[in-house]
Design a protein around this motif. Structure first.
Motif, PDB file in Angstrom:
ATOM      1  N   LEU A 131      32.844  74.696  64.216  1.00 28.65           N
ATOM      2  CA  LEU A 131      31.981  73.632  64.726  1.00 28.65           C
ATOM      3  C   LEU A 131      32.730  72.376  65.143  1.00 28.65           C
ATOM      4  O   LEU A 131      32.218  71.607  65.962  1.00 28.65           O
ATOM      5  N   SER A 132      33.905  72.109  64.599  1.00 22.94           N
ATOM      6  CA  SER A 132      34.586  70.848  64.882  1.00 22.94           C
ATOM      7  C   SER A 132      36.088  71.033  64.739  1.00 22.94           C
ATOM      8  O   SER A 132      36.556  71.933  64.027  1.00 22.94           O
ATOM      9  N   ILE A 133      36.850  70.161  65.422  1.00 24.94           N
ATOM     10  CA  ILE A 133      38.309  70.224  65.373  1.00 24.94           C
ATOM     11  C   ILE A 133      38.871  68.818  65.540  1.00 24.94           C
ATOM     12  O   ILE A 133      38.278  67.975  66.230  1.00 24.94           O
ATOM     13  N   GLY A 134      39.999  68.547  64.890  1.00 27.67           N
ATOM     14  CA  GLY A 134      40.678  67.265  65.011  1.00 27.67           C
ATOM     15  C   GLY A 134      42.173  67.453  64.935  1.00 27.67           C
ATOM     16  O   GLY A 134      42.673  68.387  64.293  1.00 27.67           O
ATOM     17  N   PHE A 135      42.924  66.550  65.599  1.00 27.52           N
ATOM     18  CA  PHE A 135      44.382  66.608  65.633  1.00 27.52           C
ATOM     19  C   PHE A 135      44.915  65.207  65.395  1.00 27.52           C
ATOM     20  O   PHE A 135      44.498  64.250  66.066  1.00 27.52           O
ATOM     21  N   SER A 136      45.827  65.066  64.435  1.00 27.51           N
ATOM     22  CA  SER A 136      46.284  63.733  64.029  1.00 27.51           C
ATOM     23  C   SER A 136      47.156  63.098  65.104  1.00 27.51           C
ATOM     24  O   SER A 136      47.852  63.799  65.849  1.00 27.51           O
ATOM     25  N   PRO A 137      47.157  61.753  65.187  1.00 22.38           N
ATOM     26  CA  PRO A 137      47.981  61.073  66.200  1.00 22.38           C
ATOM     27  C   PRO A 137      49.473  61.316  66.031  1.00 22.38           C
ATOM     28  O   PRO A 137      50.216  61.215  67.000  1.00 22.38           O
ATOM     29  N   ASP A 138      49.949  61.613  64.795  1.00 19.97           N
ATOM     30  CA  ASP A 138      51.371  61.856  64.596  1.00 19.97           C
ATOM     31  C   ASP A 138      51.756  63.319  64.791  1.00 19.97           C
ATOM     32  O   ASP A 138      52.895  63.707  64.520  1.00 19.97           O
TER      33      ASP A 138
ATOM     34  N   GLY B  36      36.714  72.529  61.238  1.00 23.92           N
ATOM     35  CA  GLY B  36      35.539  72.647  60.386  1.00 23.92           C
ATOM     36  C   GLY B  36      34.683  73.837  60.778  1.00 23.92           C
ATOM     37  O   GLY B  36      34.524  74.142  61.964  1.00 23.92           O
ATOM     38  N   THR B  37      34.107  74.510  59.787  1.00 19.45           N
ATOM     39  CA  THR B  37      33.329  75.717  60.021  1.00 19.45           C
ATOM     40  C   THR B  37      31.862  75.501  59.667  1.00 19.45           C
ATOM     41  O   THR B  37      31.482  74.494  59.073  1.00 19.45           O
ATOM     42  N   SER B  38      31.062  76.486  60.014  1.00 17.78           N
ATOM     43  CA  SER B  38      29.635  76.407  59.740  1.00 17.78           C
ATOM     44  C   SER B  38      29.301  76.682  58.279  1.00 17.78           C
ATOM     45  O   SER B  38      28.194  76.385  57.836  1.00 17.78           O
ATOM     46  N   ASN B  39      30.231  77.258  57.523  1.00 21.07           N
ATOM     47  CA  ASN B  39      29.957  77.559  56.118  1.00 21.07           C
ATOM     48  C   ASN B  39      30.565  76.543  55.157  1.00 21.07           C
ATOM     49  O   ASN B  39      30.726  76.814  53.968  1.00 21.07           O
TER      50      ASN B  39
END
Length: 537
Positions: free
Chosen positions: A313-320, A327-330
């Motif tokens: 459902l979601s994804i993020g990548f750090s600035p460094d 993130g998952t649905s469960n």
């Protein structure tokens, strides 16, 4: 004779010529880079991870929204650092301020809350949306304003200090679910909606209409600015599309690699951490099909793909460039951390910078040691070494061994006794190349001839073998006619063979008649004056 035997030996084992060959998969340096983020699942949270957001300041902690909670995780240990439970309904869309001290988040209650990261206490509550809020974003540098969007199809621009609404931007016709702030100008941002459109807003322009609009063609789940500020990426349906904002909203490319809805996208970087010129940007996308894909939008190609055991459902990548979270649905977060310079220094236990330490002397191996005679067995070749590969021992089947010994008839009977028609055809092709097939047929006894006729009856009408077997069947009948007449079993094989051939001929004639009828209808339709306006097909 020796040269002939050497040439024949190189052909073993005989293989069917129609069998496809598979290509070996190769791992690229970029795939190794993305695999270095080894994902470790966190403890299961209460519900689906609706959003992930990294702090723009060191040490780049990240926040996850789930249920009625915002949980802040440490970027060093990937463990929960603080939990904010100031929401009366499901929390959504956490966003850090540029200094990392405040975090804003929406909720299904329609209230946008601004919270202090250290004390976890709410500082401001922005009320104005009548439906759930799914979009809250701070501008890249501006600390005094933020914008929000919700299921009421309205985008609002806020003055956070006074808790007042500066602008109400109306234009979307369905739920507003995503948005992003421009990296080039704090007064510009984009929003995506389930009405299939992405709108570009400029708060300096008077009025509430957008300055540009693009149509994704599907409900928009996520939208981001690319680092240059002149391109945007939209996600919806099973596609991610790249648009040129400076060029008037021109569609540059559509990536349709996912099988299900793409739920979230973000920008990732590869290359050296120092020096902007050495960095290369990628679009990371996740989908309900469980795949995370890396897209090089400079070359318009997928460079890496990874499968997870749950819808994403979601994804993020750090600035460094050291941490990637998904993130998952469960309720599970797959957080992967890559080793950087800081991690290496911390793992050395403080010895970095204390001066060089003497390396322990290596023990010299002498012929009196047993290990002397086994040295180098585990050594890896260097770049300039010439490798001599040990030939692999090939396990030969029975008919290959017989062919190698020039026992042609026995090889043919051995293949016929098996259940693999491809091996039989391969042996026959080898015997044709040696000009021994007809001689083998003439030397078969009655039982072996029955095996051959039974094989021909079963496989002669198969398209992939018909070119060889139909001609062979004719030769067998001509050569062994007297033997066939004297055996009821062989006569039965010939009757079955004849019946199979006649059935194949009838089938081919029927197909030819159908094709002729279709061609005739097409010719009639193409003639001028034969089509009328009232026809419906």
């Amino acid at each position: 004779m020796a040269e002939e035997q050497t040439a024949i030996a190189k052909t073993f084992p005989v293989k069917p010529k129609l069998k496809p060959t598979s290509k070996k998969s190769t791992s690229t340096p970029e795939s190794k880079y993305w695999k270095s983020f080894k994902p470790q699942p966190t403890e299961t949270l209460i519900s689906s991870i609706t959003s992930l957001s990294f702090s723009p300041t060191q040490p780049h902690d990240f926040a996850a929204t789930h249920s009625a909670t915002v949980t802040i995780f440490s970027a060093q240990t990937l463990e929960p650092k603080a939990t904010i439970s100031a929401f009366t309904d499901t929390a959504t869309s956490a966003s850090f301020r540029s200094d990392g001290r405040l975090i804003a988040a929406g909720s299904h209650s329609g209230i946008v809350q601004v919270l202090d990261v250290k004390t976890r206490s709410p500082l401001r509550k922005l009320r104005g949306h009548s439906r759930p809020v799914h979009l809250v974003r701070y501008p890249r540098v501006d600390k005094l304003h933020l914008f929000s969007g919700g299921d009421d199809a309205i985008v609002k621009y806020w003055d956070v200090a006074s808790e007042t609404q500066i602008s109400e931007l109306i234009g979307h016709k369905d739920y507003v679910r995503c948005g992003d702030a421009s990296p080039a100008n704090d007064d510009m941002f984009i929003t995506g909606s389930y009405d299939h459109t992405v709108k570009v807003w400029d708060v300096r322009v008077s009025g509430s209409s957008s300055v540009m609009e693009v149509n994704h063609g599907k409900p928009v789940e996520d939208v981001i600015f690319l680092p240059s500020g002149g391109l945007i990426a939209t996600a919806g349906g099973n596609s991610v599309k790249i648009w040129d904002v400076i060029g008037g909203g021109k569609l540059l490319y559509s990536m349709e690699s996912h099988n299900k809805t793409v739920t979230s996208i973000c920008v990732g970087k590869i290359g050296k951490e120092s020096g902007e010129e050495s960095q290369q940007y990628r679009i990371l996308s996740v989908s309900l099909d469980g795949y995370m894909k890396v897209f090089d939008y400079a070359k318009f190609k997928i460079t890496h793909s990874m499968r997870y055991p749950a819808p994403l459902l979601s994804i993020g990548f750090s600035p460094d460039c050291l941490t990637r979270v998904i993130g998952t649905s469960n309720g599970i977060i797959y957080a992967g951390k890559r080793k950087g310079i800081e991690n290496v220094e911390s793992e050395l236990g403080g010895f970095v910078g204390l001066g060089s330490m003497e390396e322990p002397q290596k023990q010299v191996l002498r012929p009196s040691y047993f290990r002397y005679f086994h040295r180098g067995q585990n050594e890896k070749p260097s770049e300039g070494d010439y490798l001599i590969m040990r030939p692999k021992k090939v396990k030969l089947s029975e008919h290959d061994k017989l062919l190698k010994k020039f026992r042609h008839k026995e090889a043919l009977v051995s293949a016929l006794s098996g259940k693999n028609p491809e091996n039989v055809v391969a042996v026959m092709e080898e015997l044709v190349a040696r000009k021994k097939l007809l001689k083998c047929v003439s030397n078969l006894d009655m039982e072996e001839l029955g095996l051959l006729l039974g094989f021909l009856q079963r496989n002669s009408t198969m398209p992939r073998y018909a070119g060889l077997l139909m001609g062979l069947a004719k030769k067998v009948v001509e050569m062994r006619a007297e033997d066939i007449k004297s055996s009821d079993v062989l006569k039965n094989h010939i009757r079955n063979l004849k019946r199979s051939v006649e059935e194949e001929i009838r089938l081919q004639q029927s197909l030819q008649e159908i094709q002729d009828g279709v061609d005739a209808n097409l010719i009639i339709l193409m003639l001028p004056g034969t089509m009328t306006h009232g026809c419906h097909y």
